[in-house]
Design a protein around this motif. Sequence first.
Motif, short mmCIF file in Angstrom:
data_model
loop_
_atom_site.label_atom_id
_atom_site.label_comp_id
_atom_site.label_asym_id
_atom_site.label_seq_id
_atom_site.Cartn_x
_atom_site.Cartn_y
_atom_site.Cartn_z
N SER A 104 39.98 -24.69 39.87
CA SER A 104 41.30 -24.84 40.48
C SER A 104 42.22 -23.70 40.10
CB SER A 104 41.92 -26.18 40.07
OG SER A 104 42.14 -26.23 38.67
N ASP A 105 41.99 -23.08 38.95
CA ASP A 105 42.78 -21.91 38.52
C ASP A 105 41.89 -21.02 37.66
OD1 ASP A 105 44.74 -20.09 37.97
OD2 ASP A 105 45.76 -21.32 36.47
N PRO A 106 40.96 -20.29 38.28
CA PRO A 106 40.00 -19.51 37.50
C PRO A 106 40.63 -18.36 36.72
CG PRO A 106 39.78 -19.02 39.82
CD PRO A 106 40.71 -20.18 39.72
N ALA A 107 41.84 -17.93 37.11
CA ALA A 107 42.47 -16.82 36.40
C ALA A 107 42.73 -17.17 34.94
CB ALA A 107 43.77 -16.43 37.08
N GLN A 108 42.79 -18.47 34.62
CA GLN A 108 43.02 -18.86 33.24
C GLN A 108 41.85 -18.45 32.34
OE1 GLN A 108 42.78 -23.16 32.43
NE2 GLN A 108 41.97 -23.42 34.50
N ALA A 199 44.49 -6.82 47.25
CA ALA A 199 45.23 -5.75 46.58
C ALA A 199 44.39 -4.49 46.63
CB ALA A 199 45.52 -6.13 45.12
N THR A 200 45.04 -3.36 46.48
CA THR A 200 44.33 -2.08 46.46
C THR A 200 43.96 -1.73 45.03
OG1 THR A 200 46.35 -0.79 46.22
CG2 THR A 200 45.63 -1.31 48.47
N PRO A 201 42.96 -0.87 44.82
CA PRO A 201 42.60 -0.48 43.46
C PRO A 201 43.78 0.11 42.69
CG PRO A 201 40.92 0.23 45.00
CD PRO A 201 42.05 -0.29 45.82
N ALA A 202 44.62 0.89 43.37
CA ALA A 202 45.75 1.53 42.69
C ALA A 202 46.70 0.51 42.07
CB ALA A 202 46.50 2.44 43.65
N GLU A 203 46.75 -0.69 42.64
CA GLU A 203 47.67 -1.71 42.12
C GLU A 203 47.20 -2.29 40.79
OE1 GLU A 203 49.93 -3.95 45.54
OE2 GLU A 203 47.81 -3.78 46.10
N LEU A 204 45.99 -1.96 40.36
CA LEU A 204 45.53 -2.39 39.04
C LEU A 204 45.89 -1.39 37.95
CD1 LEU A 204 43.95 -4.64 40.49
CD2 LEU A 204 42.01 -4.11 39.02
N GLU A 225 45.85 -10.41 36.84
CA GLU A 225 46.36 -11.78 36.67
C GLU A 225 47.71 -11.95 37.35
OE1 GLU A 225 46.60 -15.12 33.10
OE2 GLU A 225 46.20 -13.02 32.63
N THR A 226 48.56 -10.94 37.28
CA THR A 226 49.87 -10.99 37.95
C THR A 226 49.69 -11.01 39.47
OG1 THR A 226 50.95 -9.81 36.14
CG2 THR A 226 52.06 -9.80 38.27
N LEU A 227 48.80 -10.16 39.99
CA LEU A 227 48.56 -10.12 41.43
C LEU A 227 47.96 -11.42 41.92
CD1 LEU A 227 47.12 -6.49 41.59
CD2 LEU A 227 49.26 -7.26 42.62
N TRP A 228 47.09 -12.03 41.11
CA TRP A 228 46.44 -13.28 41.49
C TRP A 228 47.47 -14.37 41.80
CZ3 TRP A 228 41.41 -14.65 42.42
CH2 TRP A 228 41.12 -16.02 42.47
N SER A 229 48.53 -14.40 41.05
CA SER A 229 49.53 -15.46 41.22
C SER A 229 50.47 -15.21 42.38
CB SER A 229 50.35 -15.63 39.93
OG SER A 229 51.08 -14.43 39.65
#
Length: 374
Positions: A104-108, A199-204, A225-229
């Motif tokens: 339900s929230d794999p980013a955790q 998201a694009t690679p540059a955004e990481l 993690e920020t982009l995921w949310s």
Amino acid sequence: MIRNVPRCAPAALAALAALAACTPKFDPASSVRELRVLAVRAEPPEIAPPGDPSAPGTAALDTLVALPAFVVDPSPQVVVLHLACTPDPGNPTSTACVQFQTLSDPAQLLGGVDPASACAAPGTGKRGAISFGGVEACGLAGCGPVTVRRDPADPASDVTLPAPRYLLPADFSFDAYPASAPERVLGLEADDLALAVQATPAELAPLAAAADACATLAAAGARFETLWSSRPHVVSLKRIQIRGPAAPSPPNHNPAVSGITLGGAALTPPGGSPARIAPGKVADLLPVLPGDFAALRETYVRSDSSGAPIETRQEDWSFSWFATAGDIDLLHTTDPSEADAYTAPASGRVLLWSVVRDLRGGVAWTVADAEAAP
């Protein structure tokens, strides 16, 4: 005898009719209207523990990402981060990757990854624990490396992040199981979670200069993690087969598919001029294989849950179909000669995917580009 009908019946019927009218309509599973992960492939699909020469101990991972925006921009627009959970032989507890709260929230799960191990040994599993598998950037042509700038002010500071893979740890073995245990025949499974975010690679890339490659990887994880949310995202679970020492069959290999035909005509892969298709026309979709179907399917021994052999048989393949526009009649077909009816859209570009699975963990895919025009 005629029974009295309650006075509330007309009102109840009206309410039911209104409810039916408001029932949401869902797109069919074959329809790609948003970010989708259609498949994750391990190459090879079956690995062996250290000391077992029958198969490699490592598998490369890649992901089939489908996005409607690829129709107009085929460049990498999706980043996929892989996390893995390795079983602990002899311990019946399920891994964290398949628990409901995780899915339900794999980013955790990112918080449970050891940063030092992620940097020193990316892609290496850890018994009974979560590990970092790597990261990839995906576009219409497939997935590739993620390269980010370590220092925003230094154009020469590019760092390429680890590519996705899964490697069994050096201490993994089946020694915890007695000689009669079914696991020695059936094997075990490692779990790979593919976390895809638009998201694009540059955004990481780090927002401030990172000290070195390890710090860059840690910063990229935090950015992910920020982009995921805040961005469209999806997660897919891939199981990687770990051979038992008493496995009765040779190691499995991935199936193969080389193209798609529509109405008997070969569709073109992305990158060239899209094949022209008649607007609104219904035609047969068929996969193209690189050889004879009977020769491509592998023979294996099917066993029951106790590890006892049941029969020796050929694989059953399943062909799944997906499109960004138009309508596909069947989600699955089971033979390369079994046609699936496709209704072309009234106009515009369309991407079509065919995914073939051997129902033993092996997977392959192909994509075609077409345009509905007079």
